[in-house]
Design a protein around this motif. Structure first.
Motif, PDB file in Angstrom:
ATOM      1  N   GLY A  42     -10.010   5.707   1.206  1.00 14.20           N
ATOM      2  CA  GLY A  42      -9.179   4.681   1.821  1.00 14.20           C
ATOM      3  C   GLY A  42      -9.500   3.273   1.389  1.00 14.20           C
ATOM      4  O   GLY A  42      -9.002   2.309   1.989  1.00 14.20           O
ATOM      5  N   HIS A  43     -10.317   3.138   0.344  1.00  8.57           N
ATOM      6  CA  HIS A  43     -10.605   1.804  -0.185  1.00  8.57           C
ATOM      7  C   HIS A  43      -9.591   1.440  -1.273  1.00  8.57           C
ATOM      8  O   HIS A  43      -9.091   2.312  -1.981  1.00  8.57           O
ATOM      9  CB  HIS A  43     -12.023   1.751  -0.764  1.00  8.57           C
ATOM     10  CG  HIS A  43     -13.090   1.921   0.257  1.00  8.57           C
ATOM     11  ND1 HIS A  43     -13.997   2.969   0.240  1.00  8.57           N
ATOM     12  CD2 HIS A  43     -13.393   1.179   1.352  1.00  8.57           C
ATOM     13  CE1 HIS A  43     -14.819   2.856   1.266  1.00  8.57           C
ATOM     14  NE2 HIS A  43     -14.479   1.783   1.959  1.00  8.57           N
ATOM     15  N   VAL A  44      -9.325   0.162  -1.398  1.00 10.15           N
ATOM     16  CA  VAL A  44      -8.412  -0.314  -2.435  1.00 10.15           C
ATOM     17  C   VAL A  44      -9.015  -0.014  -3.803  1.00 10.15           C
ATOM     18  O   VAL A  44     -10.178  -0.342  -4.066  1.00 10.15           O
ATOM     19  CB  VAL A  44      -8.165  -1.823  -2.283  1.00 10.15           C
ATOM     20  CG1 VAL A  44      -7.374  -2.358  -3.468  1.00 10.15           C
ATOM     21  CG2 VAL A  44      -7.447  -2.116  -0.973  1.00 10.15           C
ATOM     22  N   THR A  54       0.850  -1.187   0.000  1.00 11.23           N
ATOM     23  CA  THR A  54       0.000   0.000   0.000  1.00 11.23           C
ATOM     24  C   THR A  54       0.889   1.241   0.000  1.00 11.23           C
ATOM     25  O   THR A  54       1.870   1.311   0.742  1.00 11.23           O
ATOM     26  CB  THR A  54      -0.902   0.040   1.250  1.00 11.23           C
ATOM     27  OG1 THR A  54      -1.645  -1.170   1.333  1.00 11.23           O
ATOM     28  CG2 THR A  54      -1.868   1.220   1.172  1.00 11.23           C
ATOM     29  N   ARG A  72      -2.511   8.369  -3.945  1.00 10.97           N
ATOM     30  CA  ARG A  72      -3.878   7.915  -4.153  1.00 10.97           C
ATOM     31  C   ARG A  72      -4.226   7.865  -5.640  1.00 10.97           C
ATOM     32  O   ARG A  72      -3.666   8.602  -6.453  1.00 10.97           O
ATOM     33  CB  ARG A  72      -4.861   8.847  -3.431  1.00 10.97           C
ATOM     34  CG  ARG A  72      -4.712   8.862  -1.907  1.00 10.97           C
ATOM     35  CD  ARG A  72      -5.078   7.514  -1.302  1.00 10.97           C
ATOM     36  NE  ARG A  72      -4.799   7.434   0.117  1.00 10.97           N
ATOM     37  CZ  ARG A  72      -5.749   7.438   1.064  1.00 10.97           C
ATOM     38  NH1 ARG A  72      -7.016   7.555   0.731  1.00 10.97           N
ATOM     39  NH2 ARG A  72      -5.416   7.339   2.335  1.00 10.97           N
ATOM     40  N   ARG A  73      -5.149   7.017  -5.968  1.00 14.33           N
ATOM     41  CA  ARG A  73      -5.664   6.960  -7.332  1.00 14.33           C
ATOM     42  C   ARG A  73      -6.387   8.264  -7.613  1.00 14.33           C
ATOM     43  O   ARG A  73      -7.147   8.762  -6.779  1.00 14.33           O
ATOM     44  CB  ARG A  73      -6.626   5.776  -7.477  1.00 14.33           C
ATOM     45  CG  ARG A  73      -7.168   5.550  -8.874  1.00 14.33           C
ATOM     46  CD  ARG A  73      -6.125   4.997  -9.812  1.00 14.33           C
ATOM     47  NE  ARG A  73      -6.737   4.503 -11.050  1.00 14.33           N
ATOM     48  CZ  ARG A  73      -6.875   5.205 -12.168  1.00 14.33           C
ATOM     49  NH1 ARG A  73      -6.434   6.447 -12.230  1.00 14.33           N
ATOM     50  NH2 ARG A  73      -7.435   4.677 -13.230  1.00 14.33           N
ATOM     51  N   PRO A 133     -12.189  -4.722  -6.589  1.00 15.65           N
ATOM     52  CA  PRO A 133     -12.764  -3.382  -6.458  1.00 15.65           C
ATOM     53  C   PRO A 133     -13.718  -3.051  -7.598  1.00 15.65           C
ATOM     54  O   PRO A 133     -13.460  -3.369  -8.763  1.00 15.65           O
ATOM     55  CB  PRO A 133     -11.525  -2.482  -6.469  1.00 15.65           C
ATOM     56  CG  PRO A 133     -10.447  -3.344  -5.888  1.00 15.65           C
ATOM     57  CD  PRO A 133     -10.717  -4.709  -6.437  1.00 15.65           C
ATOM     58  N   LEU A 185      -4.981   3.440  -3.127  1.00 13.07           N
ATOM     59  CA  LEU A 185      -6.305   3.578  -2.524  1.00 13.07           C
ATOM     60  C   LEU A 185      -7.045   4.753  -3.147  1.00 13.07           C
ATOM     61  O   LEU A 185      -6.439   5.623  -3.780  1.00 13.07           O
ATOM     62  CB  LEU A 185      -6.185   3.799  -1.015  1.00 13.07           C
ATOM     63  CG  LEU A 185      -5.296   2.808  -0.241  1.00 13.07           C
ATOM     64  CD1 LEU A 185      -5.317   3.153   1.243  1.00 13.07           C
ATOM     65  CD2 LEU A 185      -5.722   1.370  -0.486  1.00 13.07           C
ATOM     66  N   ASP A 186      -8.370   4.795  -2.940  1.00  9.89           N
ATOM     67  CA  ASP A 186      -9.129   5.963  -3.377  1.00  9.89           C
ATOM     68  C   ASP A 186      -9.167   6.986  -2.242  1.00  9.89           C
ATOM     69  O   ASP A 186      -8.549   6.789  -1.182  1.00  9.89           O
ATOM     70  CB  ASP A 186     -10.531   5.566  -3.850  1.00  9.89           C
ATOM     71  CG  ASP A 186     -11.398   4.966  -2.741  1.00  9.89           C
ATOM     72  OD1 ASP A 186     -11.085   5.141  -1.538  1.00  9.89           O
ATOM     73  OD2 ASP A 186     -12.409   4.315  -3.078  1.00  9.89           O
ATOM     74  N   THR A 201     -11.183  -2.619   2.003  1.00  8.79           N
ATOM     75  CA  THR A 201     -10.047  -1.996   2.670  1.00  8.79           C
ATOM     76  C   THR A 201      -8.811  -2.866   2.485  1.00  8.79           C
ATOM     77  O   THR A 201      -8.918  -4.060   2.152  1.00  8.79           O
ATOM     78  CB  THR A 201     -10.314  -1.837   4.170  1.00  8.79           C
ATOM     79  OG1 THR A 201     -10.393  -3.149   4.767  1.00  8.79           O
ATOM     80  CG2 THR A 201     -11.621  -1.083   4.423  1.00  8.79           C
ATOM     81  N   PRO A 202      -7.629  -2.311   2.732  1.00  9.88           N
ATOM     82  CA  PRO A 202      -6.428  -3.153   2.697  1.00  9.88           C
ATOM     83  C   PRO A 202      -6.519  -4.353   3.631  1.00  9.88           C
ATOM     84  O   PRO A 202      -6.028  -5.445   3.307  1.00  9.88           O
ATOM     85  CB  PRO A 202      -5.310  -2.191   3.111  1.00  9.88           C
ATOM     86  CG  PRO A 202      -5.805  -0.850   2.630  1.00  9.88           C
ATOM     87  CD  PRO A 202      -7.288  -0.878   2.890  1.00  9.88           C
TER      88      PRO A 202
END
Length: 324
Positions: free
Chosen positions: A202-204, A157, A161-162, A223, A198-199, A255-256
């Motif tokens: 905080g999501h993958v 991680t 961020r994306r 995702p 992550l976005d 999430t991670p």
């Protein structure tokens, strides 16, 4: 076209690339420093894999390329580009380099303009470039197929961020890859093979150059495209195989910790295909029976579609394009 891997491994300086309608020696291939693709990342691209002279899932790749061009405000038809024209350029490049198995990168930029503001699409003179380099034979290992990777991937991680879909359309594959590059810069410290981005919540989202999957609760998870996730061609192929085999498939927000606690995980991309994840942020995850099965079935699809008839003398688009 040669099927001999030694013949395929042409030195980079001896290769030929396709630039604006012409095949030129790699040493002479160039794009203007005032090209908008160079100056602003104002361009779209696709990475395609050729197997045994067949362009794998060509229609899906060119459809996504045209979608990317639409998102950039330069529809392919207004640029005077067609799928057949671009395929011919790719085929010519693969053939000129005597390659059966190859990495192919096709780029379309907005070309040169006198100022910052882009012209209307029908007033644009795009730059089109095709690059190739040799890859090992793909397909079934029993038939001689080889992987481009060595061992399970270590993934990490990262802080980068994306980019939000509100900033740059996430379904567009553009030359604006700086945040992905910065993500990979972060992995230098640990030497991880891939960066997990992550976005904003905080999501993958995805890896810097691959889509991410994991197996948990007897289902395959990835995702959702509702987030800033590129709709990968290989991602779609994996999901098609999974559904064909009757695996429950869920696309959601994860999430991670969800991935780190999974039974198995893998990444997927056009060049690396399906690669199991060994560790995620130092936590052992590993591949497993689902990853192994999906990888075998993917190889079998490639073998059947691309190597069943090795008498092909040029790279042709295949007729079965799965879910893409």
């Amino acid at each position: 076209m040669s099927d001999d891997r030694d013949d395929d491994r042409v030195a980079a300086t001896d290769r030929a690339y396709h630039v604006d309608g012409e095949l030129v020696p790699a040493s002479e291939a160039s794009v203007s420093v005032t090209d908008r693709g160079f100056q602003y990342g104002d361009a779209a691209f696709e990475t395609v894999r050729a197997y045994g002279g067949t362009l794998w899932r060509w229609d899906a790749h060119v459809e996504r390329l045209f979608g990317s061009l639409d998102a950039l405000g330069m529809p392919a038809d207004e640029l005077g580009l067609s799928a057949l024209d671009l395929e011919a350029r790719v085929r010519d490049t693969v053939r000129a380099n005597d390659l059966a198995d190859a990495y192919v990168r096709l780029s379309v930029t907005r070309g040169e303009t006198p100022g910052f503001a882009p012209p209307a699409a029908d007033e644009t003179d795009p730059t089109v470039v095709v690059l190739v380099k040799p890859l090992p034979r793909g397909g079934s290992p029993d038939a001689g197929g080889e992987s481009v990777w060595d061992g399970p991937a270590t993934i990490q991680t990262v802080k980068a961020r994306r980019v939000s879909d509100r900033a740059i359309p996430s379904d567009a594959k553009t030359h604006n890859y700086l945040n992905n590059v910065l993500a990979r810069v972060e992995t230098r410290v640990t030497g991880a093979d891939e960066a997990v981005m992550l976005d904003d919540d905080g999501h993958v989202a995805e890896c810097a150059t691959a889509n991410l999957f994991f197996v948990a609760d007897d289902a395959i998870h990835t995702p959702s495209l509702d987030g800033p996730v590129l709709p990968g061609v290989t991602r779609a192929e994996v999901l098609d195989i999974a559904r064909e085999e009757g695996f429950p498939v869920e696309a959601g927000a994860y999430t991670p910790d969800d991935v780190r606690g999974a039974d198995e995980a893998f990444i997927a991309s056009s060049i690396r295909e399906i690669r199991p994840v060994g560790t995620y942020d130092g936590v052992d995850v590993g591949g497993g029976p689902v990853t192994t099965l999906l990888s075998r079935l993917y190889d079998e699809r490639v073998e059947a579609a691309c190597y069943a008839d090795n008498s092909n003398e040029q790279a042709d688009g295949d007729g079965d394009h799965g879910p893409e």
